[in-house]
Motif scaffolding. Structure first.
Motif, PDB file in Angstrom:
ATOM      1  N   ILE A  79      34.401  41.164  36.749  1.00  0.00           N
ATOM      2  CA  ILE A  79      34.173  42.246  35.794  1.00  0.00           C
ATOM      3  C   ILE A  79      35.331  42.309  34.807  1.00  0.00           C
ATOM      4  O   ILE A  79      36.468  41.923  35.117  1.00  0.00           O
ATOM      5  N   TYR A  80      35.013  42.800  33.613  1.00  0.00           N
ATOM      6  CA  TYR A  80      36.001  43.006  32.551  1.00  0.00           C
ATOM      7  C   TYR A  80      35.933  44.472  32.147  1.00  0.00           C
ATOM      8  O   TYR A  80      34.860  44.987  31.818  1.00  0.00           O
ATOM      9  N   THR A 104      27.100  47.345  36.116  1.00  0.00           N
ATOM     10  CA  THR A 104      26.637  47.014  34.771  1.00  0.00           C
ATOM     11  C   THR A 104      26.555  48.244  33.871  1.00  0.00           C
ATOM     12  O   THR A 104      26.577  48.119  32.640  1.00  0.00           O
ATOM     13  N   SER A 147      31.594  45.165  31.850  1.00  0.00           N
ATOM     14  CA  SER A 147      30.995  43.858  31.592  1.00  0.00           C
ATOM     15  C   SER A 147      31.089  43.048  32.887  1.00  0.00           C
ATOM     16  O   SER A 147      32.179  42.823  33.416  1.00  0.00           O
ATOM     17  N   HIS A 181      29.969  39.661  35.333  1.00  0.00           N
ATOM     18  CA  HIS A 181      29.558  38.260  35.336  1.00  0.00           C
ATOM     19  C   HIS A 181      29.327  37.826  36.785  1.00  0.00           C
ATOM     20  O   HIS A 181      30.219  37.922  37.635  1.00  0.00           O
TER      21      HIS A 181
END
Length: 413
Positions: free
Chosen positions: A76-77, A168, A172, A174
């Motif tokens: 995650i960002y 989510t 962000s 992934h």
């Protein structure tokens, strides 16, 4: 069922573990399902495939398992920062945060037990091909049935889905390669179970010369390998060495103890906060129901219903169902026996799915740790809920459903 006085090899008889009726098994016919004539429980599901297929699936599962251990699971960002988690990150962070019991539980059912289960079946099937001593292989394979319910990769993936939907909405996210390895692991483990005929394995691991059992005298079945033993002086199964009992020792009292403890913890599990989510220095505690309401608020109705059923309905049904079976058993009621036996099988099947919320929290804790910007921490409600899940599983395992049927003949007469 044949005449009681007819002598037959031990492996030709089977005691139903749900009602206690002894039945004579038919010769193996691929695709045939042998059911108990009294309660309908499955005595032997005769697989169409041989042992090569489950062996291939187990080896493939070990490959997926190995890759899932080393590959990253999720990234995650958030707020210019980056966080990555492996499958073991969540339980290890729970342990380091002081929640050792929950962390070790998650570690066991997601990492240790699935690997052990695959290792057991691979060792057994390869050992049979290699001619390893049968005594050794029997000692290994006897753990397969006991460990199977605790291999919770399928439940973990549902918990991952719930955690992913929460992440989510805030960051962000992934998905990384370990997730696909876990999906492959789940599929191969399910295929292994679907193709594995445990009765065939036990018969191949048995001694060449089968003793004969006189059914009405000294017949006692093993709850691990299902062999009917000639028990004049035996206290252990002659095939898998498990202890032999006519009924599970102190079944009613032990089940009551687990049920009462789980019921006592069910209240704080639903009242105390399950987790606390911090976002931009604002902390919001969530109970189990609060998390369900939040999922509904953002429009995730299917997931909200899934969590509601798994975390609220299932534990309550198990507690009420077990209490009803215990009371009717102690009062020697012979009504609704078929329904009670079906209820017991249902409770045995659905109990593990309540771990969804625990897995969800472990994934969130593993990824969201950005201090006051964003952080997720577990609370006491999750500890109580994990204890409820484990205690109800223990309660189902401790209860002997054959006790419900022991007085069936008296009432029939």
């Amino acid at each position: 069922m044949t005449e009681s006085y007819e002598l037959a090899p031990d492996e030709d008889w089977r005691e139903c573990q749900d009602c206690g009726l002894f039945s004579r098994l038919l010769p193996r016919q691929p695709g045939l399902i042998a059911e108990c004539p009294r309660c309908g429980s499955i005595l032997w599901r005769m697989r169409r495939v041989g042992l090569t297929f489950p062996l291939a699936c187990a080896i493939a599962g070990l490959m997926f398992y190995s890759f899932a251990l080393i590959a990253p699971l999720l990234e995650i960002y958030a707020y210019g920062r980056f966080s990555m988690a492996h499958i073991e990150t969540g339980p290890l962070r729970l342990v380091s945060a002081g929640w050792q019991s929950v962390g070790m539980l998650v570690f066991l059912v997601t990492l240790i037990v699935p690997g052990a289960k695959l290792g057991i079946i691979t060792t057994t099937l390869l050992g049979m091909k290699a001619g390893l001593p049968k005594r050794f292989l029997r000692g290994v394979f006897r753990w397969y049935k006991r460990l199977s319910p605790w291999a919770m990769i399928d439940v973990y993936l549902l918990g991952f889905l719930v955690a992913y939907t929460r992440l989510t909405g805030m960051f962000s996210v992934h998905i990384d390669t370990a997730l696909y390895a876990l999906i492959g692991l789940m599929i191969t483990m399910a295929a292994t179970d679907a193709g594995l005929d445990q009765e065939v394995i036990w018969r191949r691991l048995d001694d060449d010369e089968q003793p004969f059992c006189e059914l009405e005298h000294h017949a006692l079945s093993c709850t691990v390998c299902n062999l009917v033993n000639h028990t004049v002086n035996a206290i252990f199964c002659r095939r898998c060495y498990a202890p032999l009992y006519r009924r599970k020792p102190a079944s009613v009292s032990r089940t009551w103890a687990f049920v009462i403890a789980a019921a006592w913890l069910y209240v704080p599990a639903n009242i105390y906060p399950f987790m606390t989510i911090t976002n931009l220095a604002q902390s919001q505690p969530y109970t189990i129901m609060g998390g369900i309401v939040e999922l509904m608020r953002v429009g995730l109705w299917p997931l909200a219903l899934l969590v509601f059923f798994a975390s609220i309905v299932v534990p309550l049904l198990k507690l009420l169902g077990l209490a009803y079976m215990l009371i009717t058993t102690q009062r020697r009621h012979a009504d609704l026996l078929y329904a009670r036996a079906a209820t017991y099988r249902l409770l045995d099947f659905i109990g593990r799915w309540s771990m969804i919320d625990i897995f969800m929290v472990s994934i969130l804790v593993a990824l969201v740790h950005f201090g006051e910007f964003a952080n997720v921490s577990m609370n006491m409600g999750a500890v109580c809920f994990a204890a409820v899940v484990v205690l109800t599983i223990f309660a189902v395992n401790a209860f002997d459903p054959r006790l419900m049927w022991d007085n069936y003949g008296e009432f029939e007469a």
